[in-house]
Each structure stands twice: as C-alpha cells, then as structure tokens.
Design a protein around this motif. Structure first.
Motif, PDB file in Angstrom:
ATOM      1  N   ILE A 160       0.826  -1.213   0.000  1.00 11.72           N
ATOM      2  CA  ILE A 160       0.000   0.000   0.000  1.00 11.72           C
ATOM      3  C   ILE A 160       0.856   1.257   0.000  1.00 11.72           C
ATOM      4  CG2 ILE A 160      -0.188   0.060   2.530  1.00 11.72           C
ATOM      5  CD1 ILE A 160      -3.075   1.068   2.150  1.00 11.72           C
ATOM      6  N   THR A 161       2.070   1.163   0.600  1.00 12.33           N
ATOM      7  CA  THR A 161       2.951   2.332   0.623  1.00 12.33           C
ATOM      8  C   THR A 161       3.537   2.644  -0.742  1.00 12.33           C
ATOM      9  OG1 THR A 161       4.758   0.861   1.310  1.00 12.33           O
ATOM     10  CG2 THR A 161       3.563   2.025   3.053  1.00 12.33           C
ATOM     11  N   ALA A 162       3.481   1.662  -1.669  1.00  9.32           N
ATOM     12  CA  ALA A 162       4.032   1.876  -3.005  1.00  9.32           C
ATOM     13  C   ALA A 162       2.995   2.400  -3.989  1.00  9.32           C
ATOM     14  CB  ALA A 162       4.622   0.568  -3.546  1.00  9.32           C
ATOM     15  N   VAL A 163       1.733   2.488  -3.547  1.00  9.25           N
ATOM     16  CA  VAL A 163       0.676   2.984  -4.434  1.00  9.25           C
ATOM     17  C   VAL A 163       0.821   4.497  -4.583  1.00  9.25           C
ATOM     18  CG1 VAL A 163      -1.805   3.230  -4.764  1.00  9.25           C
ATOM     19  CG2 VAL A 163      -0.878   1.132  -3.760  1.00  9.25           C
ATOM     20  N   GLU A 164       0.852   4.950  -5.826  1.00 14.87           N
ATOM     21  CA  GLU A 164       0.991   6.378  -6.101  1.00 14.87           C
ATOM     22  C   GLU A 164      -0.327   7.091  -5.849  1.00 14.87           C
ATOM     23  OE1 GLU A 164       2.194   9.386  -9.790  1.00 14.87           O
ATOM     24  OE2 GLU A 164       2.148   7.198 -10.068  1.00 14.87           O
ATOM     25  N   ILE A 165      -0.264   8.145  -5.093  1.00 15.90           N
ATOM     26  CA  ILE A 165      -1.461   8.925  -4.786  1.00 15.90           C
ATOM     27  C   ILE A 165      -1.659   9.956  -5.877  1.00 15.90           C
ATOM     28  CG2 ILE A 165      -2.560  10.484  -3.136  1.00 15.90           C
ATOM     29  CD1 ILE A 165      -0.959   9.169  -0.937  1.00 15.90           C
ATOM     30  N   ILE A 166      -2.802   9.866  -6.538  1.00 22.51           N
ATOM     31  CA  ILE A 166      -3.126  10.800  -7.617  1.00 22.51           C
ATOM     32  C   ILE A 166      -4.260  11.704  -7.136  1.00 22.51           C
ATOM     33  CG2 ILE A 166      -3.923  11.044  -9.995  1.00 22.51           C
ATOM     34  CD1 ILE A 166      -2.802   8.266 -10.544  1.00 22.51           C
ATOM     35  N   GLY A 167      -4.021  12.990  -7.114  1.00 20.59           N
ATOM     36  CA  GLY A 167      -5.038  13.933  -6.663  1.00 20.59           C
ATOM     37  C   GLY A 167      -6.183  14.033  -7.662  1.00 20.59           C
ATOM     38  N   HIS A 168      -7.414  13.823  -7.176  1.00 26.97           N
ATOM     39  CA  HIS A 168      -8.588  13.914  -8.022  1.00 26.97           C
ATOM     40  C   HIS A 168      -9.093  15.350  -8.019  1.00 26.97           C
ATOM     41  CE1 HIS A 168      -9.179   9.641  -8.861  1.00 26.97           C
ATOM     42  NE2 HIS A 168      -8.769   9.413  -7.630  1.00 26.97           N
ATOM     43  N   GLU A 169      -9.136  15.940  -9.191  1.00 31.02           N
ATOM     44  CA  GLU A 169      -9.637  17.302  -9.302  1.00 31.02           C
ATOM     45  C   GLU A 169     -11.158  17.298  -9.187  1.00 31.02           C
ATOM     46  OE1 GLU A 169      -9.939  20.920 -12.590  1.00 31.02           O
ATOM     47  OE2 GLU A 169      -8.793  19.083 -13.009  1.00 31.02           O
ATOM     48  N   ARG A 170     -11.676  18.178  -8.370  1.00 34.46           N
ATOM     49  CA  ARG A 170     -13.127  18.306  -8.215  1.00 34.46           C
ATOM     50  C   ARG A 170     -13.627  19.443  -9.092  1.00 34.46           C
ATOM     51  NH1 ARG A 170     -15.712  15.674  -3.926  1.00 34.46           N
ATOM     52  NH2 ARG A 170     -14.303  14.620  -2.469  1.00 34.46           N
ATOM     53  N   ARG A 171     -14.663  19.159  -9.837  1.00 33.00           N
ATOM     54  CA  ARG A 171     -15.279  20.158 -10.699  1.00 33.00           C
ATOM     55  C   ARG A 171     -16.556  20.660 -10.038  1.00 33.00           C
ATOM     56  NH1 ARG A 171     -13.918  16.318 -15.201  1.00 33.00           N
ATOM     57  NH2 ARG A 171     -12.173  17.233 -16.352  1.00 33.00           N
ATOM     58  N   THR A 172     -16.719  21.953  -9.998  1.00 35.78           N
ATOM     59  CA  THR A 172     -17.921  22.515  -9.412  1.00 35.78           C
ATOM     60  C   THR A 172     -19.097  22.357 -10.367  1.00 35.78           C
ATOM     61  OG1 THR A 172     -18.968  24.521  -8.557  1.00 35.78           O
ATOM     62  CG2 THR A 172     -17.297  24.803 -10.265  1.00 35.78           C
ATOM     63  N   THR A 173     -20.259  22.101  -9.821  1.00 35.66           N
ATOM     64  CA  THR A 173     -21.477  21.962 -10.619  1.00 35.66           C
ATOM     65  C   THR A 173     -22.112  23.310 -10.912  1.00 35.66           C
ATOM     66  OG1 THR A 173     -22.874  21.718  -8.648  1.00 35.66           O
ATOM     67  CG2 THR A 173     -21.925  19.710  -9.586  1.00 35.66           C
ATOM     68  N   GLY A 174     -21.581  24.377 -10.304  1.00 36.42           N
ATOM     69  CA  GLY A 174     -22.194  25.684 -10.444  1.00 36.42           C
ATOM     70  C   GLY A 174     -23.347  25.893  -9.490  1.00 36.42           C
ATOM     71  N   ILE A 175     -23.644  24.879  -8.672  1.00 35.07           N
ATOM     72  CA  ILE A 175     -24.702  24.956  -7.658  1.00 35.07           C
ATOM     73  C   ILE A 175     -24.045  24.613  -6.329  1.00 35.07           C
ATOM     74  CG2 ILE A 175     -26.951  24.092  -6.926  1.00 35.07           C
ATOM     75  CD1 ILE A 175     -27.479  23.282  -9.814  1.00 35.07           C
ATOM     76  N   SER A 176     -23.848  25.592  -5.475  1.00 33.80           N
ATOM     77  CA  SER A 176     -23.083  25.389  -4.240  1.00 33.80           C
ATOM     78  C   SER A 176     -23.741  24.368  -3.315  1.00 33.80           C
ATOM     79  CB  SER A 176     -22.901  26.725  -3.505  1.00 33.80           C
ATOM     80  OG  SER A 176     -24.150  27.308  -3.190  1.00 33.80           O
ATOM     81  N   GLU A 177     -25.089  24.338  -3.278  1.00 38.81           N
ATOM     82  CA  GLU A 177     -25.781  23.360  -2.434  1.00 38.81           C
ATOM     83  C   GLU A 177     -25.463  21.933  -2.885  1.00 38.81           C
ATOM     84  OE1 GLU A 177     -28.333  23.547   0.237  1.00 38.81           O
ATOM     85  OE2 GLU A 177     -27.138  25.339   0.538  1.00 38.81           O
ATOM     86  N   LEU A 178     -25.482  21.703  -4.177  1.00 37.72           N
ATOM     87  CA  LEU A 178     -25.189  20.369  -4.704  1.00 37.72           C
ATOM     88  C   LEU A 178     -23.720  20.021  -4.509  1.00 37.72           C
ATOM     89  CD1 LEU A 178     -26.372  17.915  -6.110  1.00 37.72           C
ATOM     90  CD2 LEU A 178     -25.870  18.989  -8.307  1.00 37.72           C
ATOM     91  N   ASP A 179     -22.827  20.992  -4.669  1.00 34.50           N
ATOM     92  CA  ASP A 179     -21.402  20.750  -4.411  1.00 34.50           C
ATOM     93  C   ASP A 179     -21.179  20.300  -2.973  1.00 34.50           C
ATOM     94  OD1 ASP A 179     -20.640  21.363  -6.970  1.00 34.50           O
ATOM     95  OD2 ASP A 179     -20.161  23.450  -6.534  1.00 34.50           O
ATOM     96  N   ASN A 180     -21.913  20.903  -2.039  1.00 36.62           N
ATOM     97  CA  ASN A 180     -21.781  20.543  -0.632  1.00 36.62           C
ATOM     98  C   ASN A 180     -22.200  19.100  -0.396  1.00 36.62           C
ATOM     99  OD1 ASN A 180     -21.431  21.149   2.264  1.00 36.62           O
ATOM    100  ND2 ASN A 180     -23.649  20.931   2.347  1.00 36.62           N
ATOM    101  N   VAL A 181     -23.280  18.663  -1.044  1.00 37.95           N
ATOM    102  CA  VAL A 181     -23.753  17.287  -0.891  1.00 37.95           C
ATOM    103  C   VAL A 181     -22.758  16.292  -1.490  1.00 37.95           C
ATOM    104  CG1 VAL A 181     -25.552  15.664  -1.601  1.00 37.95           C
ATOM    105  CG2 VAL A 181     -26.178  17.906  -0.771  1.00 37.95           C
ATOM    106  N   LEU A 182     -22.130  16.670  -2.595  1.00 40.52           N
ATOM    107  CA  LEU A 182     -21.168  15.790  -3.259  1.00 40.52           C
ATOM    108  C   LEU A 182     -19.816  15.772  -2.565  1.00 40.52           C
ATOM    109  CD1 LEU A 182     -21.938  16.653  -6.989  1.00 40.52           C
ATOM    110  CD2 LEU A 182     -22.547  14.561  -5.773  1.00 40.52           C
TER     111      LEU A 182
END
Length: 449
Positions: free
Chosen positions: A57-79
């Motif tokens: 598990i220490t050899a697994v490369e961590i890849i940062g997942h970019e989060r895309r906004t939906t343009g609706i802040s309420e829905l972004d909060n739920v996601l």
C-alpha cells in the motif's frame, strides 16, 4: 457454444429462483417475479488499475482527483466539494420531483466551463429536452444531446465523442442487446450499470445516472446497483410543496447524510441558502404542541419545528401517527412518558409532524419530540425563543449529543435566547441561556416550570 436457461428474478430486490414464487422470500414483495432467459457465457475481468500484481500500500501512487464545481453550491456541498473525475453518481426520486431538471441545469453549468457534456435520454426525445432547456434559458454549444436506449450504441458514442461528463436518464430505460430480458429488469439494470462504471473509471469521466424508485421510496432494481456506484443521492419532497431536498446516503468522496435544499420555480430549481428558515415557521408564535429542534444533517446544523397533537380517542385503540419522524421512536417516547412521568396517554391519539417534509432520523430528536407531546397534552406552550436538544434513554436519562456547539451556534444565528440541552462539560454560548438537564423529570419541570 453458449447455453440458455430460464430463471425467475424478483424485480424489487433481485432475488433469483429456478421456480416462480407468488411472494418473494427475501423482500416479501407480491407478484414481483418475472421470467428471464439467461445466456451463460465466459465473463472477463474488469481491470480498474494498471497494476497486474499485488503491491504494498505504501508503493501505491497517490493521484489527486480534481473536483469540478457543478455551479450549484448546495449540490457541491452534498457531493463533498464537487464532482470527482471518474465518479459514478446515482440520483433517485419520485416521478416529476425534478431529477431531470436538476441534471440539465448541472449539465449547462458544466458546459459553460468549456467541458464537453453528453446528455443521454431514454425517456425523452431531443426536441423535448430542447424545449425544457429553452424554458430554463440554457444555451451552450458544449452540451450534446442523444436519445438512445441501447447501451452498445451509447458506448460507441462515448468512445467517439470523448465527453468529460456523461448523464444517463434513466437507467431503467437502458438495455444491452445481448441480453434477452426487457429494459428495466434486474439483469439489464445490473449489467448496464456495470458497463457505465467501466466507462467512467477507464476514461476518468464523471457519470450521472437517474434511477426510478419503487412505491416504498427505494431505488428500483437490485440493491447491488447502489453498491456499484460511488455516490447515491435521493430526492425528498412531493408535488404539494415547492421545495426539494437532495440527500446523500452514500458518498465515497465525502460525508453522508448531507442535504441540499432547492425551491422549484418556473426557471428550474433554485438554491435555498438559509434552510433553517424553511423548516421553522411562526418563531414568535406561542402555541401548545410546538417545539424547535436543532438537528445535524451531515455536517450542517438545521433548525426544525416539531408539531404534536394529542387528543382523546374515539376508538378502543388510540392512534399514533408520525410524519418525518420514525414511528418506532414515537411509540418508544410515549411509553417513556407514561412510565417515567405518569402521563395517561393510553386513551389519547398522538400525531407528530416535522414541518416542511424533512425526514429526521437522529436520536437527539427524542427530547424535543417528547416536550412537544407534553405541551399539547397539558395545553401549555413552550416559551418562545427556546430550542431543545437531547436524546432520552429508556430509563428517562438525558444522553449527550454530538456537535452540540454547532447546533447552538445555528440557534443563536436565528435569534433564539434559550436552550434546553443535555448536561455536558463546558456547555456555554454567548447570547444564549443554556439550561442543562439530566433526566426527563427535570426537563419537563424546566420547560414548563
């Protein structure tokens, strides 16, 4: 050469049987079995990572997942902060509640960010979707429409067009040509969802799936459908109210039980920025049977008004009815009041309602629910500006509740001056009179004393 056999599958829970059952032995549904012809074929594995051998598990490369906004802040909060690349999101709800409208608004917002969005509909033609888009004032060239129900054709289109976001409305209308069962059957729903999952993960393409619900409010199809996806969102509300609640019941990239609140308008779903005002009405009005409860939905504090009506029954067995509150919690609360306080509720009908149509499940609602019942029974109102929080045990003791400070901060923000809370260490809040209680007897005396 492939072999064919016949099996019977429950369309409510996915239970399989070689013979027909009138009632499903698993979920108890009546007349829910349908006959399906199954073709046995060799299954190939699904590779979701590049590694073919187990690695530390220490050899697994961590890849940062970019989060895309939906343009609706309420829905972004739920996601959990936005849409994660390659995630598979299931959206369920009653017919006409606003699933397609919300997803079309999300598709338009994402397309305005120069992202290529493919909206696949198996229930509406492209002309119908265009009419709804015109009503919502959606005009963007990065949003593409496709009216298709065959998964193989959808797969071909995705490979050819390479969209950044895929929306499928709805999963019950999709089918794989190699399966003989009808669209919407357990086999079709399971296989199409698995195919969409492979597409989403292999192409880092966020995918939304719309799912129908059964009469009980659960997403139709096998339970494995909810296990495959990364996030499950449920629409709450009905046609009689203008507001809608989107609740996250599963989220691999954020906290669960988060809620988003919207108001249905002629221009689509609009965000409600201060949800507590929606569920608390007549703050200054003093009526018996009303109690204000500070709830926690995911990470968000929310003030909710609980209303109770206690009246003498005209029948041999008194009625107990709850809306937005668990029925078993109501029955347990009445039993505790009768045993520990001596209230004679055995000949009284008891009705409890959470204002606004919200569903409350947390244990901390038992004390405010009991106080609202006592208020109606004694015909004594709770003092205005009072918020009540606490879990009541079977012995009548008041148990501590989590995130008490966050609940009290929401009460102060809305102008409440008094709080009846469990006795916890260092419970202080500027601008709020806090009255800690240890048992049910003390809570009733302080509330109505």
């Amino acid at each position: 050469m492939s072999k064919q056999r016949t099996k019977y599958v429950c369309q409510q829970c996915g239970h399989e049987s070689p013979g027909y059952y009138g009632r499903c032995p698993d979920c108890g549904g009546w007349n829910s079995y349908t006959e399906e012809v199954v073709t046995t074929k060799k299954q190939s594995g699904i590779a979701l990572s590049q590694s073919k051998q187990p690695i530390p598990i220490t050899a697994v490369e961590i890849i940062g997942h970019e989060r895309r906004t939906t343009g609706i802040s309420e829905l972004d909060n739920v996601l959990g902060g936005g849409i994660v690349e390659g995630s598979l999101i299931l959206v369920g709800g009653d017919p006409g509640i606003g699933k397609s409208t919300l997803l079309l608004q999300v598709a338009a917002n994402l397309a305005r960010q120069s992202l290529k969005v493919l909206y696949v509909s198996g229930e509406e033609s492209t002309n119908q979707i265009r009419l709804r888009a015109d009503r919502l004032n959606i005009t963007t060239e990065h949003l593409f429409l496709l009216s298709e129900t065959v998964f193989e054709q959808i797969h071909h289109t995705v490979v050819a067009e390479s969209p950044d976001i895929l929306i499928v409305d709805s999963i019950q209308t999709m089918s794989q040509a190699e399966l003989s069962s009808a669209p919407g059957s357990v086999s079709q729903v399971r296989e199409v969802t698995s195919g969409l999952m492979r597409l989403a993960k292999s192409r880092s393409m966020a995918t939304f799936i719309v799912g129908h619900v059964t009469k009980t409010g659960n997403i139709a199809g096998p339970k494995v459908l909810e296990h495959i996806v990364d996030t499950v969102l449920y629409f709450e509300g009905d046609g009689s109210t203008l507001h809608r609640i989107v609740r996250s019941v599963k989220n691999r990239f954020g906290s669960t039980n988060e809620i988003a609140l919207f108001s249905m308008t002629s221009m689509g779903l609009k965000e409600i920025t201060n949800p507590s005002e929606l569920f608390v009405s007549h703050i200054e009005r003093s009526e018996p049977g009303t109690a204000i409860f500070a709830s926690i939905e995911g990470t968000r504090p929310l003030l909710v008004e609980l209303q109770s009506l206690v009246s003498r029954t005209n029948f041999g067995n008194p009625r107990r009815m709850s809306l937005g509150v668990d029925y078993n919690k109501l029955v347990m609360s009445i039993a505790i009041l009768e045993k520990k306080r001596g209230l004679e509720l055995f000949d009284q009908d008891v009705y409890v309602n959470a204002v606004g149509g919200i569903q409350l499940t947390e244990p901390a609602l038992t004390l405010p629910m009991m106080m609202s019942i006592v208020s109606s029974f004694l015909n004594k109102p709770i003092a205005p500006g009072t918020v009540i929080i606490g879990e009541v045990g079977l012995l009548g003791e008041i148990r501590p509740v989590p995130q008490l400070e966050k609940r009290l901060q929401e009460a102060v923000k809305l102008g409440y001056k008094r709080a009846i809370v469990p006795k916890q260490a260092d419970t202080k809040m500027k601008g709020l009179e806090i009255q800690p209680v240890e048992n049910l007897e003390q809570a009733i005396e302080i509330t109505f004393g």
